[in-house]
Design an enzyme around this catalytic site. Structure first.
Site, mmCIF file in Angstrom:
data_model
loop_
_atom_site.group_PDB
_atom_site.id
_atom_site.type_symbol
_atom_site.label_atom_id
_atom_site.label_comp_id
_atom_site.label_asym_id
_atom_site.label_seq_id
_atom_site.Cartn_x
_atom_site.Cartn_y
_atom_site.Cartn_z
ATOM 1 N N LYS A 165 -2.340 -2.965 6.457
ATOM 2 C CA LYS A 165 -1.698 -1.772 6.996
ATOM 3 C C LYS A 165 -2.221 -1.423 8.395
ATOM 4 C CE LYS A 165 1.273 -0.752 3.770
ATOM 5 N NZ LYS A 165 2.688 -1.074 4.016
ATOM 6 N N TYR A 187 -5.256 -4.449 1.393
ATOM 7 C CA TYR A 187 -4.159 -3.540 1.758
ATOM 8 C C TYR A 187 -4.485 -2.766 3.040
ATOM 9 C CZ TYR A 187 -0.527 0.042 0.822
ATOM 10 O OH TYR A 187 0.556 0.886 0.888
#
Length: 257
Positions: free
Chosen positions: A162, A158
């Site tokens: 991001k 993640y």
């Protein structure tokens, strides 16, 4: 305020992952701002709740089901939006998933699904929508990053996705600026959503306690609401934000980055 295009018709915005949370709040805010909104989520049926809320408030919206990581589905979705609502000139890439795990326990599929939804999804949606923006010589792209881009335990996938969205945003700003298109990223901190609720459950912590613990470490002494992020999206896609591009704003109740 009505966001009308040159023809006087409302401008059209696409919000991905808009069935709930930040996406739903953003779709509703953009409808209030005068946009016609395509509410896109994996399951069209789940997107209908957001559409109904928008219509009940007097706005115009369309529920669209599509997997943002599938090129054919994305192209078909954007074509349908253009024919049923109008050419989209605002895109909010918000669709996301979590597959948290420590690196030594993270599977290839945990890695791949997060990359596919966040990064490939933003790429495919932007590639499909940008032609409408270029034709209109006006466009706004907002990508949802996260404070996790700065590194977060148990989120190698993640955090990487991001952070990648921030580089993607800056490159879009450089490539598309001459066509009147801006691209910016928002990196939320702790926002009260179903996603953070699921994280609390996985950790075995009551959600209220999870929120209190997070708020105690945030300078403004509270956690964020989806509406906090929707408000910032509203600014980025406004007519007046045309000289703001390639930026990453950490909406986290205090200094980050």
């Amino acid at each position: 305020m009505s966001e009308a295009g040159t023809t006087g018709a409302p401008r059209v915005a696409i919000v991905t992952g808009a069935a709930r949370g930040i996406g739903a709040a953003t779709a509703q805010r953009l409808a209030q701002d005068g946009f016609a909104v395509a509410v896109l989520d994996l399951d069209e049926g789940q997107a209908k709740g957001t559409v109904e809320a928008i219509e009940a408030a007097g706005g115009r919206a369309l529920a669209i089901g599509a997997d943002v990581s599938d090129a054919e589905q994305v192209e078909a979705a954007v074509a349908r939006i253009a024919s049923e609502l109008g050419a989209p000139t605002v895109l909010v890439n918000n669709a996301g998933v979590l597959r948290d795990n420590m690196l030594f326990k993270m599977s290839e599929s945990d890695w791949d699904i997060v990359m596919n939804v966040h990064l490939k999804g933003a790429f495919l949606m932007t590639r499909a929508a940008q032609k409408h923006m270029i034709e209109a010589t006006w466009g706004r792209i907002v990508n949802l990053s996260s404070t996790s881009a700065l590194g977060n335990r148990g989120q190698a996938n993640y955090s990487t996705a991001k952070a990648g969205l921030q580089g993607f945003t800056k490159t879009l700003a450089i490539e598309l600026g001459k066509f009147g298109v801006t691209a910016n990223a928002i990196a939320p901190g702790f926002i009260e959503t179903e996603m953070t609720k699921a994280t609390a459950e996985r950790m075995g912590i009551p959600f209220d306690d999870f929120i209190k613990g997070a708020a105690s470490m945030i300078p403004v002494s509270r956690t964020g609401k989806p509406e906090d992020i929707a408000h910032l999206v509203s600014f980025f896609v406004s007519e007046g934000a045309g000289f703001v591009s390639g930026q990453v704003v950490y909406a986290a109740g205090g200094p980050k980055a």
